[in-house]
Motif scaffolding. Structure first.
Motif, short mmCIF file in Angstrom:
data_model
loop_
_atom_site.label_atom_id
_atom_site.label_comp_id
_atom_site.label_asym_id
_atom_site.label_seq_id
_atom_site.Cartn_x
_atom_site.Cartn_y
_atom_site.Cartn_z
N LEU A 61 0.76 -1.22 -0.09
CA LEU A 61 0.03 0.02 0.00
C LEU A 61 0.82 1.25 0.09
CD1 LEU A 61 -2.41 -1.22 3.04
CD2 LEU A 61 -3.04 -1.10 0.46
N LEU A 62 0.48 2.15 -0.74
CA LEU A 62 1.17 3.27 -0.88
C LEU A 62 0.24 4.76 -0.98
CD1 LEU A 62 4.23 2.60 -3.56
CD2 LEU A 62 4.50 3.00 -1.04
N GLY A 63 0.44 5.42 -0.06
CA GLY A 63 -0.21 6.80 -0.34
C GLY A 63 0.39 7.63 -1.13
N VAL A 64 -0.20 8.64 -1.96
CA VAL A 64 0.45 9.26 -3.10
C VAL A 64 0.09 10.71 -2.58
CG1 VAL A 64 0.31 10.30 -5.28
CG2 VAL A 64 -0.39 7.93 -4.90
N GLY A 65 1.39 11.34 -2.31
CA GLY A 65 1.43 12.68 -1.68
C GLY A 65 0.96 13.76 -2.63
N PRO A 66 0.74 14.92 -2.34
CA PRO A 66 0.51 16.11 -3.29
C PRO A 66 1.28 16.21 -4.23
CG PRO A 66 -0.44 16.63 -1.02
CD PRO A 66 0.55 15.39 -1.05
N ASP A 67 3.02 16.12 -4.03
CA ASP A 67 3.88 16.19 -4.87
C ASP A 67 4.27 14.98 -5.84
OD1 ASP A 67 4.99 14.64 -2.74
OD2 ASP A 67 6.71 15.91 -2.54
N ALA A 68 3.31 14.03 -5.45
CA ALA A 68 3.72 12.53 -6.17
C ALA A 68 4.56 11.57 -5.59
CB ALA A 68 3.93 12.63 -7.94
N HIS A 69 5.03 11.92 -4.29
CA HIS A 69 5.93 11.24 -3.58
C HIS A 69 5.12 10.11 -3.07
CE1 HIS A 69 4.52 12.83 0.20
NE2 HIS A 69 4.80 11.59 0.85
N VAL A 70 5.99 8.85 -2.94
CA VAL A 70 5.43 7.61 -2.21
C VAL A 70 6.35 7.12 -1.20
CG1 VAL A 70 3.96 6.65 -4.05
CG2 VAL A 70 6.40 6.16 -4.11
N ALA A 71 5.87 6.72 -0.03
CA ALA A 71 6.82 6.22 1.11
C ALA A 71 7.55 7.45 1.44
CB ALA A 71 7.69 4.96 0.77
N SER A 72 8.68 7.54 1.61
CA SER A 72 9.66 8.82 1.68
C SER A 72 10.38 8.84 0.54
CB SER A 72 10.22 8.62 3.10
OG SER A 72 9.26 8.87 4.22
N LEU A 73 10.02 8.60 -0.66
CA LEU A 73 10.85 8.82 -1.72
C LEU A 73 10.32 9.93 -2.34
CD1 LEU A 73 11.09 5.30 -3.09
CD2 LEU A 73 12.48 6.45 -1.65
N PHE A 74 10.91 11.35 -2.37
CA PHE A 74 10.32 12.54 -2.96
C PHE A 74 10.99 12.95 -4.13
CE2 PHE A 74 9.97 12.41 1.57
CZ PHE A 74 8.90 12.94 2.12
N PRO A 75 10.24 13.70 -5.07
CA PRO A 75 10.48 13.95 -6.24
C PRO A 75 11.81 14.76 -6.28
CG PRO A 75 8.22 14.48 -6.35
CD PRO A 75 8.78 14.01 -4.96
N GLY A 76 12.98 14.46 -6.84
CA GLY A 76 14.22 15.52 -6.99
C GLY A 76 15.08 15.14 -5.73
N HIS A 77 14.57 14.20 -4.77
CA HIS A 77 15.31 13.88 -3.54
C HIS A 77 16.50 12.83 -4.04
CE1 HIS A 77 15.96 13.30 0.79
NE2 HIS A 77 15.71 14.64 0.78
N PRO A 78 17.53 12.87 -3.27
CA PRO A 78 18.51 11.83 -3.62
C PRO A 78 18.04 10.18 -3.32
CG PRO A 78 19.36 12.97 -1.78
CD PRO A 78 18.12 13.86 -2.53
#
Length: 239
Positions: A137-154
């Motif tokens: 199960l993954l919640g989709v964040g408003p920035d399209a992140h999932v788990a703690s994997l964020f766009p543009g983040h290493p």
């Protein structure tokens, strides 16, 4: 891979009820096929609503909870008992299934050790169990992140471990532990949850931009099935 499906529900409450029923069926099917069901939980608004609906569902005990292994996709690296931890927010569900024999694999709390050590401990726990996740199960964040994997983040580019430490998260708290992208992609079924108008842009982006650097949610696929489980508001900008 069997492809992706988008299922749209009228509102968040109906979505939580429907996904809870679907998860019960998936767990029962996994137990029938393989003996034990390995499920990966998610926190956040939609994940917590789902777990609350699951705890109260009249068919909950169709699952043999003594043959369920519950894992987490990510966790806020905070002290045990902190109300911002996903496991604390899910306490009502966990307290309901723990006496039924469910084996709950919480990610480590902050005990003063570096987050990298905590991530390594959880990776070792995964390696010892060697599970193939039946439903992730993954919640989709408003920035399209999932788990703690964020766009543009290493963290999104890290592939050397199943579990990673995340620092300087763009969403507080800044330090987290997360399954890595390869670990997420190894699940049989990936279910992406999004409800609310604030998720509409992220859902539309993720459905059209599979690059993990832009929209991590669009880059996570199940090996057998990928489901987008949405309410009408979150689906509002899909073509």
């Amino acid at each position: 891979m069997s492809g992706e499906r988008v299922l749209v529900h009228r509102d968040p409450a109906l979505m939580a009820e429907a996904v809870a029923a679907r998860l019960i069926t998936a767990a029962v099917d996994a137990q029938a096929a393989r003996g034990t069901a390995h499920l990966v939980l998610t926190g956040g608004r939609n994940g917590n609503a789902l777990l609350a609906a699951l705890a109260a569902h009249p068919a909950r005990d169709a699952v043999d909870w003594a043959r369920v292994e519950l894992w987490w996709g990510d966790e806020r690296y905070l002290p045990a008992g902190d109300p911002e931890r996903n496991a604390v927010q899910a306490a009502a569900f966990l307290d309901a299934v723990r006496p039924l024999g469910a084996r709950i694999h919480e990610m480590p709390a902050d005990d003063g050790a570096p987050a990298e050590e905590a991530a390594a401990r959880y990776a070792a726990e995964l390696a010892a169990a060697d599970p193939v996740f039946d439903v992730l199960l993954l919640g989709v964040g408003p920035d399209a992140h999932v788990a703690s994997l964020f766009p543009g983040h290493p963290g999104i580019r890290e592939t050397g471990s199943t579990v990673i430490a995340v620092h300087d998260s763009p969403k507080p708290p800044p330090t987290r532990i997360s399954l890595s992208l390869p670990a997420l992609r190894a699940a049989r079924q990936v279910w992406l949850l999004a409800a609310g108008a604030d998720k509409a842009d992220a859902v539309a982006l993720a459905r059209t931009a599979p690059d993990p650097g832009t929209a991590p949610a669009g880059a996570v696929k199940g090996t057998e099935q990928t489901l987008w489980l949405l309410d009408e508001a979150a689906a509002g900008k899909l073509a």
